[in-house]
Design an enzyme around this catalytic site. Sequence first.
Site, PDB file in Angstrom:
ATOM      1  N   ASN A   7       0.840  -1.195   0.000  1.00 40.69           N
ATOM      2  CA  ASN A   7       0.000   0.000   0.000  1.00 40.69           C
ATOM      3  C   ASN A   7       0.876   1.247   0.000  1.00 40.69           C
ATOM      4  O   ASN A   7       2.026   1.219   0.448  1.00 40.69           O
ATOM      5  CB  ASN A   7      -0.906   0.007   1.234  1.00 40.69           C
ATOM      6  CG  ASN A   7      -1.932   1.130   1.190  1.00 40.69           C
ATOM      7  OD1 ASN A   7      -2.347   1.559   0.123  1.00 40.69           O
ATOM      8  ND2 ASN A   7      -2.343   1.607   2.355  1.00 40.69           N
TER       9      ASN A   7
ATOM     10  N   ASP B 277      -3.568  -4.445  10.836  1.00 43.37           N
ATOM     11  CA  ASP B 277      -3.369  -3.183  11.554  1.00 43.37           C
ATOM     12  C   ASP B 277      -3.246  -2.065  10.522  1.00 43.37           C
ATOM     13  O   ASP B 277      -2.235  -1.943   9.827  1.00 43.37           O
ATOM     14  CB  ASP B 277      -2.104  -3.233  12.414  1.00 43.37           C
ATOM     15  CG  ASP B 277      -2.211  -4.277  13.515  1.00 43.37           C
ATOM     16  OD1 ASP B 277      -3.304  -4.415  14.084  1.00 43.37           O
ATOM     17  OD2 ASP B 277      -1.193  -4.957  13.778  1.00 43.37           O
ATOM     18  N   LEU B 278      -4.261  -1.242  10.404  1.00 44.42           N
ATOM     19  CA  LEU B 278      -4.372  -0.251   9.336  1.00 44.42           C
ATOM     20  C   LEU B 278      -3.157   0.660   9.277  1.00 44.42           C
ATOM     21  O   LEU B 278      -2.823   1.332  10.260  1.00 44.42           O
ATOM     22  CB  LEU B 278      -5.644   0.578   9.531  1.00 44.42           C
ATOM     23  CG  LEU B 278      -5.943   1.627   8.450  1.00 44.42           C
ATOM     24  CD1 LEU B 278      -6.162   0.943   7.103  1.00 44.42           C
ATOM     25  CD2 LEU B 278      -7.151   2.456   8.845  1.00 44.42           C
ATOM     26  N   ASP B 279      -2.503   0.673   8.118  1.00 43.31           N
ATOM     27  CA  ASP B 279      -1.352   1.549   7.845  1.00 43.31           C
ATOM     28  C   ASP B 279      -0.199   1.359   8.824  1.00 43.31           C
ATOM     29  O   ASP B 279       0.610   2.265   9.029  1.00 43.31           O
ATOM     30  CB  ASP B 279      -1.781   3.028   7.846  1.00 43.31           C
ATOM     31  CG  ASP B 279      -2.675   3.373   6.669  1.00 43.31           C
ATOM     32  OD1 ASP B 279      -2.659   2.621   5.675  1.00 43.31           O
ATOM     33  OD2 ASP B 279      -3.392   4.390   6.743  1.00 43.31           O
ATOM     34  N   GLU B 280      -0.103   0.174   9.421  1.00 45.57           N
ATOM     35  CA  GLU B 280       0.973  -0.085  10.366  1.00 45.57           C
ATOM     36  C   GLU B 280       1.811  -1.297   9.973  1.00 45.57           C
ATOM     37  O   GLU B 280       2.584  -1.821  10.776  1.00 45.57           O
ATOM     38  CB  GLU B 280       0.408  -0.269  11.780  1.00 45.57           C
ATOM     39  CG  GLU B 280      -0.220   1.001  12.349  1.00 45.57           C
ATOM     40  CD  GLU B 280      -0.638   0.859  13.793  1.00 45.57           C
ATOM     41  OE1 GLU B 280      -0.202  -0.125  14.434  1.00 45.57           O
ATOM     42  OE2 GLU B 280      -1.385   1.719  14.290  1.00 45.57           O
TER      43      GLU B 280
END
Length: 289
Positions: free
Chosen positions: A195, A231-234
């Site tokens: 991403n 884990d969103l954007d992690e």
Amino acid sequence: MNSIPDNDSFILRLSCKDSIGLVSEVARFLSDRRLFITESANFGDPATGLFFYRVKFIPESNAFSRSNFSSEFEPVAKKWGMDWELRDAKVKPNVVILVSKGDHCLNDLLYRHRTGALNINISAIISNHLTCGWLAERHDVPYYHVPVNKDNKPQAEERMLDVIEDVKADLVVLARYMQVLSDDMCRKLEGRCINIHHSFLPSFKGAKPYHQAFDRGVKLVGATAHYVTPDLDEGPIISQAVEPADHRLTAEDMAALGRDTEARVLARAVKLHTEGRIFSNQNKTVVFG
């Protein structure tokens, strides 16, 4: 050396517990079989105690066999407790790109693919909008319109996974795909989904992040490419870049600068991944540039 062409090279990737003698044993193994090393990188991490090694080589003889190599290397790998793989460098990985309305990252990847800057096959483009269909048509890439809303998200993700499976995708790239993937889909794509998102100090979430950055007088515009996890954007970070910004820039100027940075960082991450230059090191990455 009377070698076969450079495009018939191979990449050996391995990781294991760090120890004295690893590099020399692998190098000796390759040398004894007349495998000419053209590129080599290794790293021993004192924090985790793990060792990572990537070596690219060209066989001196056309008689080189991947199956023979594997059977002969397996005792070495077992001795050191290695996780390892051998890649044929000329084989182009299959890539599926997910995109929404913003086409800057998609357009950049398509251009780099067309010019050979990225050694990949773009097998499909999936979007929740029709906006980028013309780009897919221009580059002769199959385009799948899969609308997503709160009521049909499980069915939409199942459809996307069907496409990914059908084209045997090695990598999925979220090129400004503005839908959050479910935890289940993230797990199914673990280690092969990248991403891209903006990254500021401080970080701005939600709608119009560049306008928020403008309102706060941000002095750096940046982007981060990372692996997708629940884990969103992690997820583990692959590549980052920043560009200076100052008081003369409008919000639209910042957005334009951000688009350029996002495209560049995402392309670099795709190149690193598809060339086998990234290793997982617990919750981080080791990246051989």
